[in-house]
Design an enzyme around this catalytic site. Sequence first.
Site, PDB file in Angstrom:
ATOM      1  NE  ARG A  86     -35.798 -20.437 -25.577  1.00 20.06           N
ATOM      2  CZ  ARG A  86     -35.129 -20.845 -26.634  1.00 20.06           C
ATOM      3  NH1 ARG A  86     -33.916 -21.368 -26.508  1.00 20.06           N
ATOM      4  NH2 ARG A  86     -35.654 -20.767 -27.834  1.00 20.06           N
ATOM      5  CE1 TYR A 216     -38.237 -11.204 -22.179  1.00 21.62           C
ATOM      6  CE2 TYR A 216     -37.677 -13.345 -23.075  1.00 21.62           C
ATOM      7  CZ  TYR A 216     -38.450 -12.206 -23.099  1.00 21.62           C
ATOM      8  OH  TYR A 216     -39.442 -12.077 -24.026  1.00 21.62           O
ATOM      9  CE  LYS A 225     -39.700 -22.919 -24.003  1.00 23.63           C
ATOM     10  NZ  LYS A 225     -40.280 -23.537 -25.193  1.00 23.63           N
ATOM     11  CG  HIS A 245     -40.542 -26.770 -28.119  1.00 23.32           C
ATOM     12  ND1 HIS A 245     -39.764 -26.038 -28.988  1.00 23.32           N
ATOM     13  CD2 HIS A 245     -41.267 -25.847 -27.430  1.00 23.32           C
ATOM     14  CE1 HIS A 245     -39.996 -24.749 -28.824  1.00 23.32           C
ATOM     15  NE2 HIS A 245     -40.907 -24.599 -27.890  1.00 23.32           N
ATOM     16  CB  SER A 267     -38.401 -20.761 -30.170  1.00 29.34           C
ATOM     17  OG  SER A 267     -38.019 -21.767 -29.253  1.00 29.34           O
ATOM     18  CB  CYS A 269     -41.872 -21.828 -35.824  1.00 29.62           C
ATOM     19  SG  CYS A 269     -40.198 -21.284 -36.197  1.00 29.62           S
ATOM     20  CG  ASP A 294     -43.739 -23.620 -25.325  1.00 33.17           C
ATOM     21  OD1 ASP A 294     -43.392 -23.411 -26.504  1.00 33.17           O
ATOM     22  OD2 ASP A 294     -42.940 -23.554 -24.374  1.00 33.17           O
ATOM     23  NE  ARG A 385     -41.558 -15.233 -26.254  1.00 31.09           N
ATOM     24  CZ  ARG A 385     -41.665 -16.413 -26.865  1.00 31.09           C
ATOM     25  NH1 ARG A 385     -42.642 -17.246 -26.568  1.00 31.09           N
ATOM     26  NH2 ARG A 385     -40.804 -16.752 -27.799  1.00 31.09           N
TER      27      ARG A 385
END
Length: 601
Positions: A86, A216, A225, A245, A267, A269, A294, A385
Amino acid sequence: MKDIAPAISPPSGIGNNKPANQAVLDWVHEVELLAKPENICWCDGSERECDYLLQEAMRQNVLIKLNEKKVPRSYLHRSNPNDVARVEQFTFICAPTKEEAGPTNNWSEPGETYAKLQGLLKGAMRGRTLFVVPYIMGPPDSPLTKVGFEITDSIYVVLSMRIMTRMGEIAVKRLGNDPAAEWNRGVHSLLDIDPARRFICHFPQDNTIISVGSGYGGNVLLSKKCLALRIGSYLARKQGWMAEHMLILGVESPEGKKHYVAAAFPSACGKTNFAMLIPPKHFAGWKVTTVGDDIAWMQIRNGRLYAVNPENGYFGVVPGTSYKSNPNAMKSISHDTLYTNVALTDDGDVWWESKDGPPPKHAIDWKGNDWTPDSKEKAAHPNSRFATPMRNNPVLDLDVEKGEGVPISAIIFGGRRSNTMPLVFQSFDWEHGVYLGATMASETTAAATGAVGQVRRDPMAMLPFCGYNIGDYFRHWLAIGKRLTNPPLIFNVNWFRKGEGGKFLWPGFGDNMRVLKWIIDRSEGSDAALKSPIGWLPGLHDLDLAELEIDHKCVDELLEIDHEEWKKELAEHKNFFDSLGGVVPEVLMKQGEQLAARFAE
Ligand code: GTP
Ligand code: SPV
Ligand code: MN
């Protein structure tokens, strides 16, 4: 490998699922006149369409098919090396005024921004296919569920959206014919994947997203998002619910008592890993199930918070995933998975750092270059990912489709902190819990471009995702608390505290069950806790550490509150709030003063 590919020409019966809704038709026509695509592919989400698009993606070198025996029905994509995460600095909230976007967002004036983006989109899809992707976010019978349409010129985006959302006919039907019905407009074009022409722009007041110049993940899967968090949080505040989130997990005791917990970690974590955890042997009979990994959409019912997962798949971090750390994720991604930016082995399998077993003697790295264990470069990008359907998850919660959602007993905040923050503690009440969320910080990760490992404040793990003024967001949290008669307890965790030599003090992953168990006990009214200035902490014997090989010194360190470190921490809380230019609610400023006063006692 390529992101940009020429137009496809689907055979009859594919790509002509034109909806009847005039508002959608008008909008697509408008974008068509501007971007000048060769043709339009109206997607229906069918198997036949998917098979055709996969064939085309392989023919165009957008995807590589993996070894059918090793990873059935799975594919590899490599994004442009300049486009791997991002881009927060190029993400904009285009509210009517800068104040509405607030001090934590980049703002740009809506009229000028539309004009700039229209300039960039002019003729941008020449020679390409314009795909129209209808999708819904949320279980079909949830009142929170939203319809979105994403226009994209990337076949990879179409195939990813099919995994990540409930895509196709279901959305067209749900929208119906009413031209005034509410739906999200998303326009995405790869342009020429030039970082200088990469902008992710949100127009919350118009329920519109325009993303250009990237191929991406979070920049282009506009459902995730952009809609479910940024536009979602804006709508949630207006409509009295929450878009967060957060992962959502279920935890069931051997006696069959079940709780649900939502956790906000920034993100990369640990949300996906926590949501799929397998309890250690000692916890025989305990079961953890995944509702979401998420994003949580939460609403109030009978004075309680209920959560749904708006997504249909997981877009998860690959490196670090192994049978040792996360067997459920490994099983989930062992078939029907779309990988991005991992390494390709000579036998058509995928590989990444920390996968089980020895590294391959030779592989092709994420950039498409030869790689051996002696190479200095990583085989997989740190933000590589997987996109995998949630149906692949062996511990998918049975209530994941339940429209009313699952009742939340506890909310957990957490970040990556090498020092200061103990393994776990509990807030004194909702307002104090909101303070914990508002002041949380974490070391930055590869999920966004920029420096990695720098501690930054990331309120509620929403810094990059809150679609409006952060002060109003804090106020919204406080207002929700007032409406809850049975509020979830609020906790803070830190799996990442380091000891001497920079090693993690806590084993993490499955052993996080030990912390979760304390959280569940507290939710059921256990008094196994000690009062400290920062909140309730487990006493040395309150955490079940049976059969865990851990030094008692490490446990002491994990639970330690170092007053010197906290002095700095408190100063940083204050600096952070002050840096927001007066938008922080008075109650939270007071919470900071009370915390300082408790330390002085
Ligand atoms: P986003 O998808 O970016 O929102 O991330 P996420 O919060 O779902 O993070 P994820 O679970 O994918 O974890 C990111 C990285 O942290 C992976 O490399 C994991 O291996 C690592 N990780 C996750 N949980 C733990 C843990 O308990 N301890 C340690 N040491 N590392 C962990
Ligand atoms: C995150 O960065 O928090 C993600 C990955 O979940 S992305 O979809 O790329 O934003
Ligand atoms: Mn995320």
